[in-house]
Design a protein around this motif. Structure first.
Motif, PDB file in Angstrom:
ATOM      1  N   ILE A   1       0.849  -1.206   0.000  1.00 55.06           N
ATOM      2  CA  ILE A   1       0.000   0.000   0.000  1.00 55.06           C
ATOM      3  C   ILE A   1       0.884   1.255   0.000  1.00 55.06           C
ATOM      4  N   TYR A   2       1.971   1.191   0.788  1.00 55.33           N
ATOM      5  CA  TYR A   2       2.877   2.345   0.828  1.00 55.33           C
ATOM      6  C   TYR A   2       3.422   2.648  -0.571  1.00 55.33           C
ATOM      7  N   GLY A   3       3.641   1.602  -1.344  1.00 57.36           N
ATOM      8  CA  GLY A   3       4.110   1.783  -2.716  1.00 57.36           C
ATOM      9  C   GLY A   3       3.129   2.648  -3.509  1.00 57.36           C
ATOM     10  N   PHE A   4       1.819   2.384  -3.314  1.00 58.35           N
ATOM     11  CA  PHE A   4       0.812   3.179  -4.035  1.00 58.35           C
ATOM     12  C   PHE A   4       0.768   4.612  -3.508  1.00 58.35           C
ATOM     13  N   VAL A   5       0.923   4.751  -2.186  1.00 54.42           N
ATOM     14  CA  VAL A   5       0.927   6.110  -1.608  1.00 54.42           C
ATOM     15  C   VAL A   5       2.113   6.895  -2.186  1.00 54.42           C
ATOM     16  N   GLY A   6       3.259   6.217  -2.258  1.00 53.43           N
ATOM     17  CA  GLY A   6       4.456   6.849  -2.821  1.00 53.43           C
ATOM     18  C   GLY A   6       4.220   7.269  -4.267  1.00 53.43           C
ATOM     19  N   LEU A   7       3.576   6.388  -5.045  1.00 56.82           N
ATOM     20  CA  LEU A   7       3.284   6.692  -6.449  1.00 56.82           C
ATOM     21  C   LEU A   7       2.363   7.906  -6.563  1.00 56.82           C
ATOM     22  N   TRP A   8       1.370   7.942  -5.676  1.00 59.56           N
ATOM     23  CA  TRP A   8       0.400   9.042  -5.680  1.00 59.56           C
ATOM     24  C   TRP A   8       1.120  10.382  -5.489  1.00 59.56           C
ATOM     25  N   HIS A   9       1.986  10.424  -4.491  1.00 61.47           N
ATOM     26  CA  HIS A   9       2.702  11.683  -4.229  1.00 61.47           C
ATOM     27  C   HIS A   9       3.675  12.003  -5.356  1.00 61.47           C
ATOM     28  N   LEU A  10       4.292  10.980  -5.909  1.00 66.01           N
ATOM     29  CA  LEU A  10       5.219  11.208  -7.031  1.00 66.01           C
ATOM     30  C   LEU A  10       4.477  11.831  -8.211  1.00 66.01           C
ATOM     31  N   PHE A  11       3.274  11.300  -8.446  1.00 62.74           N
ATOM     32  CA  PHE A  11       2.451  11.828  -9.536  1.00 62.74           C
ATOM     33  C   PHE A  11       2.210  13.329  -9.341  1.00 62.74           C
ATOM     34  N   TRP A  12       1.830  13.697  -8.118  1.00 64.83           N
ATOM     35  CA  TRP A  12       1.542  15.110  -7.857  1.00 64.83           C
ATOM     36  C   TRP A  12       2.810  15.961  -7.888  1.00 64.83           C
ATOM     37  N   LYS A  13       3.916  15.389  -7.484  1.00 63.38           N
ATOM     38  CA  LYS A  13       5.183  16.129  -7.556  1.00 63.38           C
ATOM     39  C   LYS A  13       5.496  16.488  -9.005  1.00 63.38           C
ATOM     40  N   VAL A  14       5.233  15.530  -9.897  1.00 64.87           N
ATOM     41  CA  VAL A  14       5.521  15.764 -11.317  1.00 64.87           C
ATOM     42  C   VAL A  14       4.521  16.761 -11.903  1.00 64.87           C
ATOM     43  N   VAL A  15       3.222  16.513 -11.615  1.00 64.36           N
ATOM     44  CA  VAL A  15       2.164  17.354 -12.183  1.00 64.36           C
ATOM     45  C   VAL A  15       2.316  18.813 -11.745  1.00 64.36           C
ATOM     46  N   THR A  16       2.683  19.032 -10.480  1.00 65.04           N
ATOM     47  CA  THR A  16       2.792  20.414  -9.968  1.00 65.04           C
ATOM     48  C   THR A  16       4.180  20.992 -10.177  1.00 65.04           C
ATOM     49  N   LEU A  17       4.973  20.345 -11.016  1.00 65.01           N
ATOM     50  CA  LEU A  17       6.354  20.797 -11.294  1.00 65.01           C
ATOM     51  C   LEU A  17       7.135  20.989  -9.991  1.00 65.01           C
ATOM     52  N   SER A  18       7.041  20.027  -9.133  1.00 66.43           N
ATOM     53  CA  SER A  18       7.780  19.924  -7.862  1.00 66.43           C
ATOM     54  C   SER A  18       7.195  20.767  -6.730  1.00 66.43           C
ATOM     55  N   LEU A  19       6.127  21.537  -6.975  1.00 67.92           N
ATOM     56  CA  LEU A  19       5.565  22.348  -5.878  1.00 67.92           C
ATOM     57  C   LEU A  19       4.992  21.460  -4.769  1.00 67.92           C
ATOM     58  N   TRP A  20       4.568  20.266  -5.155  1.00 67.09           N
ATOM     59  CA  TRP A  20       3.997  19.337  -4.166  1.00 67.09           C
ATOM     60  C   TRP A  20       5.096  18.614  -3.382  1.00 67.09           C
ATOM     61  N   LEU A  21       6.335  18.732  -3.840  1.00 63.62           N
ATOM     62  CA  LEU A  21       7.441  17.939  -3.268  1.00 63.62           C
ATOM     63  C   LEU A  21       7.538  18.032  -1.731  1.00 63.62           C
ATOM     64  N   PRO A  22       7.577  19.245  -1.145  1.00 68.34           N
ATOM     65  CA  PRO A  22       7.693  19.286   0.323  1.00 68.34           C
ATOM     66  C   PRO A  22       6.501  18.651   1.022  1.00 68.34           C
ATOM     67  N   PHE A  23       5.302  18.845   0.451  1.00 66.49           N
ATOM     68  CA  PHE A  23       4.110  18.255   1.085  1.00 66.49           C
ATOM     69  C   PHE A  23       4.170  16.731   0.960  1.00 66.49           C
ATOM     70  N   GLY A  24       4.544  16.282  -0.233  1.00 63.07           N
ATOM     71  CA  GLY A  24       4.645  14.837  -0.470  1.00 63.07           C
ATOM     72  C   GLY A  24       5.671  14.198   0.450  1.00 63.07           C
ATOM     73  N   ASP A  25       6.831  14.846   0.575  1.00 56.55           N
ATOM     74  CA  ASP A  25       7.892  14.291   1.434  1.00 56.55           C
ATOM     75  C   ASP A  25       7.409  14.173   2.878  1.00 56.55           C
ATOM     76  N   ALA A  26       6.769  15.259   3.355  1.00 57.00           N
ATOM     77  CA  ALA A  26       6.305  15.255   4.753  1.00 57.00           C
ATOM     78  C   ALA A  26       5.195  14.228   4.954  1.00 57.00           C
ATOM     79  N   MET A  27       4.304  14.131   3.978  1.00 54.69           N
ATOM     80  CA  MET A  27       3.175  13.196   4.134  1.00 54.69           C
ATOM     81  C   MET A  27       3.641  11.743   4.083  1.00 54.69           C
ATOM     82  N   LEU A  28       4.626  11.478   3.243  1.00 54.47           N
ATOM     83  CA  LEU A  28       5.161  10.112   3.185  1.00 54.47           C
ATOM     84  C   LEU A  28       5.827   9.743   4.506  1.00 54.47           C
TER      85      LEU A  28
END
Lengths: 435, 367
Positions: free
Chosen positions: A207-234
């Motif tokens: 499941i963590y693999g899917f969560v990681g994929l989800w955040h990676l997707f948003w990191k790419v889509v938002t041109l890295s703006l989601w990166l800090p949120f994704g890192d913290a949420m993971l």
């Protein structure tokens, strides 16, 4: 929560590099003799010494894993991945067959084109309409997609195989690393004890693999703006499932701090790279005897274009140097973000009234990691024990435990221990340290 | 009677440390520690004892197999020595190695020697294995590699050019006793791509840029003879086997393939192969009455070209598989020239060969 009066307890490390080297060399010898099978037992011995070199309040940490667990975990992971990859192997074989078919089609089309082409030459005065079909026929050999020439069944098979191959590539390159990281952390937590109390981690690495994929997707889509949120949420996702003994971990991320750190490193990179680019432009214009910098932006670009066309070295200066600067400045500045991330992770992590105080700085992290990288590179990894020492001392210098440890009402962990070692992370040589 | 505290004890249920007294008996140890104003007494049978860490400069850690997390921490050497004989041997874990520095130096020498021996073994066995790989496998391997490399590139097939190339190949190979013929393919590439290489299965690939770059047929014949040298010695297959062997050995020793170290080792062998291919190439040229100076002249031109490489290409070139060109040129130049040398091709044949890419077709590897 920690207060001003909360005592800080340093974590100390007293491992000796000589001892690590003894284990390291023994692992090399037995690794060679057993063609790498001893690696799992060697890794365990190394970890056991490394972990027991850490102490808090004079009590040592303990690593209780076994080499056999790592070995069988690895075998299990390989077997599962092997079985899961059967469609991939099937697709590769089909893809290969169809590629051969495509080559044959291309070859026969080409041969046909060569046969048709001379007729064009023999009838130079023919009416345009008469030659048009032939010419079009020749043209088609280059423009038509050769896949269209396959039978409908083969086309379906081709695209199915292609999608399966792409899917597996994504699976192995993106999904599996997340699974491996989680599995490794879960195993290491359950095999690390302090004062007899072990860690524990629940949750599924799948499941963590899917969560990681989800955040990676948003990191790419938002041109890295989601990166800090994704890192913290993971990190939060992992910590929510981690306990020390029966005490669950609590993590309250500081999204704002991370976000501004991320943005500021991007801005610094952009500004410094622009300065380098401007200097390169000035240099190229100077080389091409443009004495004054024109006011009009269009004129500047025109001059640059002329300069590039005039000499290929100008292109190197204007493209290669700024690009290299972007990579170097971007790479270095990211250490400040990473240091902020590590600080946010530790300073906001609590096990009941126990917390951490971390003061890792960007430059210190940069110096430490770059130093470790070059030491390993230049010594062909023979300095691994030395790098281990550097890394652990750096950790102890920068991280302390806060709170009254002796009064902490933490009991033994409940729940099953992982029975299958680190599984997939052993297969991919991913080594997640708790320290 | 209360015993004086001689160890530190954790009950495995909380983080609370206790000062405990320990009495060693025939088949067990008795641990006494105070808890909530009362003495708690535990009897740990010998067969349940586990040594998690042996006494060294660090305290010993003793556990009970069934009392999860319970730990007895002993710094007293006499007490540890008294407990040690009770613990079943297979229940003694080891972390560090309690050997002297002298022993460690020996260990270092043995590991390096063993690794060196293993890598030497790989190096020695690669040529032997390469020669005994079934021809069919070798062919398929070569074809697979060429297909991967040549994807999107066509074969140059102008009939006169092919005929000229065949003349050159026949001239070079006539004096040789070959087990299987060379399969030489010219592929259409960008002018900048100046290269030729041999691949498993006796394939030799010439990129069209190399023909454009060559000033005369002797230069091309020199390069072709050099590549034939690689093919005769099975260098392509050897190199693949060697890379595989080195990677296996490095992974076995260090737990990962150590890409940088592996690359350096592979480079060393690749350079040796280049010298050997030069030697064989020069011999082939001499037997075919073609001057080897064509090869040295070609290498000189390559050397001149590399001096003008842009910075980024220079760095890529730095870790090249080929040895220093100057060294190779000098080795070829000292070879005595056969006075009966003749041009590798006539002027017309050379012109035809130069035009070989005027006609192209999808690459065929069947013949």
């Amino acid at each position: 929560m920690q207060t001003q009066n909360t005592p800080n307890e340093p974590i100390s490390y007293d491992g000796r590099v000589g001892q690590l080297y003894k284990i390291f060399f023994l692992n090399i010898i037995l690794g060679i003799i057993t063609l790498g099978i001893y690696h799992f037992w060697g890794k365990t011995r190394y970890r056991r010494y490394e972990t027991s070199s850490f102490s808090l309040l004079k009590d040592r940490f303990e690593y209780t894993g076994y080499g056999g667990e790592l070995f069988w975990g690895f075998i299990k992971a390989i077997v599962i991945l092997g079985i899961l990859s059967i469609p991939l192997f099937w697709s590769l074989v089909l893809f290969d067959d169809i590629s051969d078919q495509l080559k044959d089609i291309e070859k026969s089309t080409k041969a046909a084109a060569v046969e048709i082409a001379p007729h064009q030459g023999t009838a130079p005065n023919a009416a345009p309409n008469a030659t048009a079909p032939t010419a079009a026929g020749v043209g088609e050999t280059h423009e038509t997609n050769p896949i269209d020439k396959l039978s409908p069944e083969d086309q379906d098979t081709f695209y199915t195989a292609l999608w399966i191959i792409i899917g597996y590539w994504l699976f192995y390159a993106i999904y599996i690393p997340f699974v491996a990281v989680y599995g490794s952390l879960r195993y290491r937590a359950s095999r690390t004890r302090w004062r007899g109390i072990r860690g524990h981690m629940t949750g599924s690495s799948i499941i963590y693999g899917f969560v990681g994929l989800w955040h990676l997707f948003w990191k790419v889509v938002t041109l890295s703006l989601w990166l800090p949120f994704g890192d913290a949420m993971l990190f939060k996702y992992k910590m929510k499932r981690l306990t020390f003994g029966n005490q669950p971990a609590e993590f309250t991320p500081q999204y704002g701090t991370l976000f501004w750190s991320h943005i500021s490193t991007l801005l610094v990179t952009a500004v410094l790279t622009s300065v380098v680019f401007a200097l390169c432009v000035a240099y190229v214009l100077h080389l091409n005897a443009v004495s004054a910098i024109p006011n009009d932006v269009h004129v500047i670009f025109e001059k640059i274009a002329q300069a590039i066309n005039h000499d290929v070295h100008n292109k190197s200066i204007l493209v290669f140097i700024p690009l290299l600067s972007l990579i170097i400045i971007g790479f270095i500045s990211r250490f400040w973000y990473r240091a902020t991330l590590v600080r946010v992770q530790y300073n906001n992590l609590h096990f009941g009234n126990l917390g951490f105080r971390c003061r890792i700085g960007g430059f210190a992290l940069f110096r430490q990691q770059l130093g470790n990288f070059f030491i390993l590179l230049l010594t062909l990894r023979l300095a691994t024990p030395w790098v281990t020492q550097r890394r652990q001392r750096f950790f102890c210098k920068n991280v302390q435990v806060t709170g009254e440890v002796d009064k902490a009402a933490i009991g033994q962990a409940v729940g099953e221990k992982d029975k299958w070692g680190e599984g997939v992370s052993s297969a991919f040589d991913i080594n997640i340290g708790l320290f | 009677m209360p015993t004086p505290p001689s160890a530190r004890f954790f009950d495995g249920k909380s983080l609370q440390p206790y000062d405990a007294g320990v009495i060693v008996e025939d088949q067990s140890i008795t641990i006494t520690y105070p808890q909530n104003g009362q003495d708690v007494v535990l009897h740990w049978p010998a067969k349940q004892l586990q040594i998690m860490e042996q006494l060294s400069e660090r305290p010993a850690v003793i556990a009970h197999r069934e009392l999860i997390g319970a730990r007895l921490i002993i710094s007293d050497s006499a007490l540890y020595q008294a407990i040690l004989p009770l613990v079943p041997k297979k229940q003694i874990k080891v972390a560090g190695l309690s050997h002297s520095w002298r022993w460690m130096v020996w260990l270092f020498i043995i590991s390096i020697a063993l690794l060196g021996l293993a890598l030497w073994g790989v190096q020695q066995s690669a040529p032997l294995l390469a020669r005994h790989i079934p021809e069919n496998w070798d062919n398929k391997l070569g074809q697979r590699l060429i297909r991967a490399f040549a994807a999107g590139h066509e074969e140059c097939v102008a009939p006169q050019g092919k005929a000229a190339l065949n003349v050159m190949i026949t001239k070079l190979t006539a004096p040789l006793t070959l087990q299987k013929p060379f399969k030489v393919k010219v592929l259409k590439f960008n002018k900048k791509d100046i290269n030729a290489f041999s691949v498993s299965g006796n394939y030799i690939i010439i990129m069209s840029g190399l023909i454009d770059f060559a000033d005369n047929a002797d230069e091309l014949a020199g390069v072709l003879a050099h590549e034939m040298g690689h093919a005769i010695e099975h260098h392509p297959t050897q190199s693949l086997l060697r890379q595989l062997g080195i990677k296996i050995m490095m992974t076995a020793a260090f737990g990962s393939s150590m890409d940088f170290g592996t690359k350096l080792l592979i480079l060393k062998h690749s350079r040796d192969d280049e010298y050997q291919a030069d030697d064989i190439g020069v011999k082939i040229l001499s037997q075919a009455n073609i001057s080897p100076q064509g090869l040295s002249h070609f290498l000189e031109k390559m050397q001149q070209k590399s001096l003008h490489l842009p910075l980024q290409e220079f760095w890529l070139d730095y870790f090249n598989t080929h040895p220093a060109l100057e060294d190779r040129i000098q080795r070829i130049k000292v070879v005595k020239i056969n006075p009966q040398t003749q041009p590798a091709l006539t002027a017309q044949q050379w012109q035809d060969l130069k035009n070989i890419c005027q006609e192209t077709a999808p690459l065929s590897l069947q013949k």
